[in-house]
Design an enzyme around this catalytic site. Structure first.
Site, PDB file in Angstrom:
ATOM      1  N   LYS A  20      -8.612  -2.471   1.215  1.00  0.00           N
ATOM      2  CA  LYS A  20      -8.982  -3.420   2.278  1.00  0.00           C
ATOM      3  C   LYS A  20      -8.141  -3.183   3.543  1.00  0.00           C
ATOM      4  O   LYS A  20      -8.664  -3.140   4.642  1.00  0.00           O
ATOM      5  CB  LYS A  20      -8.772  -4.876   1.805  1.00  0.00           C
ATOM      6  CG  LYS A  20      -9.617  -5.241   0.597  1.00  0.00           C
ATOM      7  CD  LYS A  20      -9.439  -6.694   0.209  1.00  0.00           C
ATOM      8  CE  LYS A  20      -8.051  -7.032  -0.332  1.00  0.00           C
ATOM      9  NZ  LYS A  20      -7.694  -6.360  -1.587  1.00  0.00           N
ATOM     10  N   ARG A  94     -10.553 -15.926  -1.402  1.00  0.00           N
ATOM     11  CA  ARG A  94     -10.342 -15.240  -2.670  1.00  0.00           C
ATOM     12  C   ARG A  94     -10.735 -16.108  -3.849  1.00  0.00           C
ATOM     13  O   ARG A  94     -10.572 -15.691  -5.004  1.00  0.00           O
ATOM     14  CB  ARG A  94      -8.859 -14.952  -2.793  1.00  0.00           C
ATOM     15  CG  ARG A  94      -8.486 -13.503  -2.804  1.00  0.00           C
ATOM     16  CD  ARG A  94      -7.026 -13.549  -3.060  1.00  0.00           C
ATOM     17  NE  ARG A  94      -6.362 -12.354  -3.370  1.00  0.00           N
ATOM     18  CZ  ARG A  94      -5.954 -11.439  -2.524  1.00  0.00           C
ATOM     19  NH1 ARG A  94      -6.295 -11.492  -1.278  1.00  0.00           N
ATOM     20  NH2 ARG A  94      -5.215 -10.456  -2.937  1.00  0.00           N
ATOM     21  N   ARG A 128       2.232   3.313  -3.330  1.00  0.00           N
ATOM     22  CA  ARG A 128       2.131   2.676  -2.002  1.00  0.00           C
ATOM     23  C   ARG A 128       3.509   2.333  -1.431  1.00  0.00           C
ATOM     24  O   ARG A 128       4.381   1.834  -2.126  1.00  0.00           O
ATOM     25  CB  ARG A 128       1.296   1.401  -2.108  1.00  0.00           C
ATOM     26  CG  ARG A 128       1.358   0.563  -0.834  1.00  0.00           C
ATOM     27  CD  ARG A 128       0.262  -0.427  -0.731  1.00  0.00           C
ATOM     28  NE  ARG A 128       0.330  -1.480  -1.722  1.00  0.00           N
ATOM     29  CZ  ARG A 128      -0.571  -2.456  -1.805  1.00  0.00           C
ATOM     30  NH1 ARG A 128      -1.599  -2.462  -0.993  1.00  0.00           N
ATOM     31  NH2 ARG A 128      -0.445  -3.372  -2.730  1.00  0.00           N
ATOM     32  N   ARG A 161       6.170  -2.841  -2.381  1.00  0.00           N
ATOM     33  CA  ARG A 161       5.941  -4.264  -2.598  1.00  0.00           C
ATOM     34  C   ARG A 161       6.357  -4.633  -4.013  1.00  0.00           C
ATOM     35  O   ARG A 161       6.059  -3.921  -4.964  1.00  0.00           O
ATOM     36  CB  ARG A 161       4.453  -4.588  -2.386  1.00  0.00           C
ATOM     37  CG  ARG A 161       4.123  -4.833  -0.942  1.00  0.00           C
ATOM     38  CD  ARG A 161       2.653  -4.938  -0.655  1.00  0.00           C
ATOM     39  NE  ARG A 161       1.893  -5.807  -1.542  1.00  0.00           N
ATOM     40  CZ  ARG A 161       0.609  -6.100  -1.354  1.00  0.00           C
ATOM     41  NH1 ARG A 161      -0.036  -5.596  -0.310  1.00  0.00           N
ATOM     42  NH2 ARG A 161      -0.038  -6.869  -2.200  1.00  0.00           N
ATOM     43  N   ARG A 172      -2.592  -9.152 -11.358  1.00  0.00           N
ATOM     44  CA  ARG A 172      -3.380  -9.352 -10.129  1.00  0.00           C
ATOM     45  C   ARG A 172      -4.842  -8.972 -10.363  1.00  0.00           C
ATOM     46  O   ARG A 172      -5.749  -9.640  -9.867  1.00  0.00           O
ATOM     47  CB  ARG A 172      -2.804  -8.492  -8.991  1.00  0.00           C
ATOM     48  CG  ARG A 172      -1.495  -9.063  -8.448  1.00  0.00           C
ATOM     49  CD  ARG A 172      -0.719  -8.027  -7.645  1.00  0.00           C
ATOM     50  NE  ARG A 172      -1.393  -7.568  -6.458  1.00  0.00           N
ATOM     51  CZ  ARG A 172      -1.098  -6.437  -5.821  1.00  0.00           C
ATOM     52  NH1 ARG A 172      -0.131  -5.647  -6.280  1.00  0.00           N
ATOM     53  NH2 ARG A 172      -1.749  -6.093  -4.744  1.00  0.00           N
TER      54      ARG A 172
HETATM   55  P1  G5P Z   1      -2.751  -8.983  -0.534  1.00  0.00           P
HETATM   56  O1  G5P Z   1      -1.664  -8.453   0.297  1.00  0.00           O
HETATM   57  O2  G5P Z   1      -4.034  -9.376   0.082  1.00  0.00           O
HETATM   58  P2  G5P Z   1      -4.244  -7.500  -2.504  1.00  0.00           P
HETATM   59  O3  G5P Z   1      -3.740  -7.591  -3.863  1.00  0.00           O
HETATM   60  O4  G5P Z   1      -5.541  -8.156  -2.244  1.00  0.00           O
HETATM   61  O5  G5P Z   1      -2.963  -7.954  -1.702  1.00  0.00           O
HETATM   62  P3  G5P Z   1      -3.633  -5.053  -1.491  1.00  0.00           P
HETATM   63  O6  G5P Z   1      -2.694  -4.785  -2.630  1.00  0.00           O
HETATM   64  O7  G5P Z   1      -3.058  -5.352  -0.139  1.00  0.00           O
HETATM   65  O8  G5P Z   1      -4.598  -6.169  -1.932  1.00  0.00           O
HETATM   66  P4  G5P Z   1      -5.650  -3.375  -0.324  1.00  0.00           P
HETATM   67  O9  G5P Z   1      -5.320  -3.921   1.023  1.00  0.00           O
HETATM   68  O10 G5P Z   1      -7.015  -3.624  -0.854  1.00  0.00           O
HETATM   69  O11 G5P Z   1      -4.599  -3.811  -1.425  1.00  0.00           O
HETATM   70  O12 G5P Z   1      -5.407  -1.829  -0.373  1.00  0.00           O
HETATM   71  P5  G5P Z   1      -4.577  -0.843   0.620  1.00  0.00           P
HETATM   72  O13 G5P Z   1      -3.215  -1.343   0.839  1.00  0.00           O
HETATM   73  O14 G5P Z   1      -5.423  -0.502   1.799  1.00  0.00           O
HETATM   74  O15 G5P Z   1      -4.557   0.452  -0.330  1.00  0.00           O
HETATM   75  C1  G5P Z   1      -3.770   0.448  -1.497  1.00  0.00           C
HETATM   76  C2  G5P Z   1      -3.008   1.782  -1.577  1.00  0.00           C
HETATM   77  O16 G5P Z   1      -3.961   2.833  -1.815  1.00  0.00           O
HETATM   78  C3  G5P Z   1      -2.277   2.172  -0.285  1.00  0.00           C
HETATM   79  O17 G5P Z   1      -1.087   2.851  -0.617  1.00  0.00           O
HETATM   80  C4  G5P Z   1      -3.256   3.144   0.416  1.00  0.00           C
HETATM   81  O18 G5P Z   1      -2.593   4.056   1.278  1.00  0.00           O
HETATM   82  C5  G5P Z   1      -3.864   3.851  -0.804  1.00  0.00           C
HETATM   83  N1  G5P Z   1      -5.223   4.355  -0.621  1.00  0.00           N
HETATM   84  C6  G5P Z   1      -6.251   3.849   0.100  1.00  0.00           C
HETATM   85  N2  G5P Z   1      -7.344   4.620  -0.027  1.00  0.00           N
HETATM   86  C7  G5P Z   1      -7.015   5.659  -0.855  1.00  0.00           C
HETATM   87  C8  G5P Z   1      -7.709   6.789  -1.383  1.00  0.00           C
HETATM   88  O19 G5P Z   1      -8.894   7.042  -1.082  1.00  0.00           O
HETATM   89  N3  G5P Z   1      -7.008   7.611  -2.227  1.00  0.00           N
HETATM   90  C9  G5P Z   1      -5.691   7.369  -2.561  1.00  0.00           C
HETATM   91  N4  G5P Z   1      -5.068   8.222  -3.398  1.00  0.00           N
HETATM   92  N5  G5P Z   1      -5.002   6.314  -2.090  1.00  0.00           N
HETATM   93  C10 G5P Z   1      -5.637   5.480  -1.251  1.00  0.00           C
HETATM   94  O20 G5P Z   1      -2.234 -10.247  -1.366  1.00  0.00           O
HETATM   95  C11 G5P Z   1      -0.999 -10.213  -2.017  1.00  0.00           C
HETATM   96  C12 G5P Z   1      -0.819 -11.488  -2.796  1.00  0.00           C
HETATM   97  O21 G5P Z   1      -0.824 -12.578  -1.892  1.00  0.00           O
HETATM   98  C13 G5P Z   1      -1.482 -13.708  -2.463  1.00  0.00           C
HETATM   99  C14 G5P Z   1      -1.800 -13.331  -3.888  1.00  0.00           C
HETATM  100  O22 G5P Z   1      -0.708 -13.705  -4.689  1.00  0.00           O
HETATM  101  C15 G5P Z   1      -1.918 -11.809  -3.795  1.00  0.00           C
HETATM  102  O23 G5P Z   1      -1.697 -11.179  -5.041  1.00  0.00           O
HETATM  103  N6  G5P Z   1      -2.696 -14.005  -1.691  1.00  0.00           N
HETATM  104  C16 G5P Z   1      -3.504 -15.038  -1.916  1.00  0.00           C
HETATM  105  N7  G5P Z   1      -3.464 -16.046  -2.840  1.00  0.00           N
HETATM  106  C17 G5P Z   1      -4.452 -16.947  -2.806  1.00  0.00           C
HETATM  107  N8  G5P Z   1      -5.486 -16.888  -1.940  1.00  0.00           N
HETATM  108  C18 G5P Z   1      -5.568 -15.910  -1.003  1.00  0.00           C
HETATM  109  N9  G5P Z   1      -6.616 -15.867  -0.138  1.00  0.00           N
HETATM  110  C19 G5P Z   1      -4.542 -14.924  -0.963  1.00  0.00           C
HETATM  111  N10 G5P Z   1      -4.330 -13.843  -0.190  1.00  0.00           N
HETATM  112  C20 G5P Z   1      -3.203 -13.287  -0.643  1.00  0.00           C
HETATM  113 MG    MG Z   2      -3.892  -5.317   1.754  1.00  0.00          MG
END
Ligand code: G5P
Ligand code: MG
Length: 227
Positions: A20, A94, A128, A161, A172
């Site tokens: 995302k 979410r 990451r 993180r 998660r």
């Molecule tokens: P976050 O911060 O919203 P998540 O768990 O939804 O966290 P996250 O972990 O931030 O999502 P993302 O944004 O979907 O993941 O993914 P990203 O960071 O872009 O990519 C992940 C990794 O993969 C990176 O290192 C990237 O470089 C790599 N990558 C991307 N594409 C590729 C690819 O094609 N190949 C490879 N090899 N790598 C790739 O929320 C954190 C916490 O906050 C709370 C919750 O506790 C949550 O767990 N929270 C909420 N709680 C309640 N309600 C809500 N609305 C909440 N929002 C947050």
């Molecule tokens: Mg994110």
């Protein structure tokens, strides 16, 4: 309301680590949208040691979602500053109660859903690294920083993180299945959900880009850049 005054209300969804943040950063390079990441907002509060930050840490460290009322208040408060902009929510809503609370204030035009297999996600998250102050995201294999452990733009140190530990990632993903997947169904029924499936962001991205060209108001499209 004339076409020039139209604003896009969009959200990007997907499991933790589905990309995302990565896709959002490409979207805002090509389209004039304000990106609001609920996770970045929480981490900023944690860094500043606010009341919400202290509370959020106890949930995030356990791989649990923050309570709906806290989260909804936080995000809706931020959105009040963005009433004149097109925006893209990342990580919110979410849960179904969050989606309902958002609906009471804004009509969501489109929801981008990134559908990436869990096995791929688990691998990605252990590699990451982030720059906490800006939310910039790196990955040792996929998009490494120019210098190991250092942010490209500021030269400041990168960190991992806390919630990217393998056991927390599993929690998660379980929370995602139980609490967030029903939100996809909620938006599917409203006819605004668009799902993009794959294992590589680079392959998903051109489809997201082409889709958004049909959705983002002309006034919010940047003419000079290519995907
Ligand atoms: P976050 O911060 O919203 P998540 O768990 O939804 O966290 P996250 O972990 O931030 O999502 P993302 O944004 O979907 O993941 O993914 P990203 O960071 O872009 O990519 C992940 C990794 O993969 C990176 O290192 C990237 O470089 C790599 N990558 C991307 N594409 C590729 C690819 O094609 N190949 C490879 N090899 N790598 C790739 O929320 C954190 C916490 O906050 C709370 C919750 O506790 C949550 O767990 N929270 C909420 N709680 C309640 N309600 C809500 N609305 C909440 N929002 C947050
Ligand atoms: Mg994110």
């Amino acid at each position: 309301m004339g076409a020039s005054a139209r604003l896009l209300r969009a959200a990007i969804m997907g499991a933790p680590g589905s990309g995302k943040g990565t896709v959002s950063s490409r979207i805002i390079k090509h389209f004039e949208l304000k990106h609001l990441s609920s996770g970045d907002l929480l981490r900023d509060n944690m860094l500043r040691g606010t009341e919400i930050g202290v509370l959020a840490k106890t949930f995030i460290d356990q791989g649990k979602l923050i309570p709906d009322d806290v989260m909804t208040r936080l995000v809706l408060h931020e959105l009040k500053h963005l009433t004149q902009c097109s925006w893209l929510l990342d990580g919110f809503p979410r849960t179904v109660p969050q989606a309902e609370a958002l609906d009471r204030v804004y009509q969501i035009d489109t929801v981008i859903n990134l559908n990436v297999p869990f096995e791929v996600i688990k691998q990605r998250l252990t590699a990451r690294w982030i720059h906490p102050a800006s939310g910039r995201v790196y990955n040792i294999e996929f998009n490494p920083p120019k210098t190991v452990g250092v942010d490209d733009l500021t030269g400041e140190p990168l960190v991992q993180r806390e919630d990217d530990k393998p056991e927390t990632v599993i929690k998660r993903l379980k929370a995602y299945e139980a609490q967030t997947e029903p939100v996809l169904e909620y938006y599917r029924k409203k006819g605004v959900l668009e799902t993009f499936s794959g294992t590589e962001t680079n392959k998903i991205w051109p489809h997201v880009y082409a889709f958004l060209q049909t959705k983002v108001p002309q006034t919010n499209q940047k003419a000079s850049v290519h995907p």
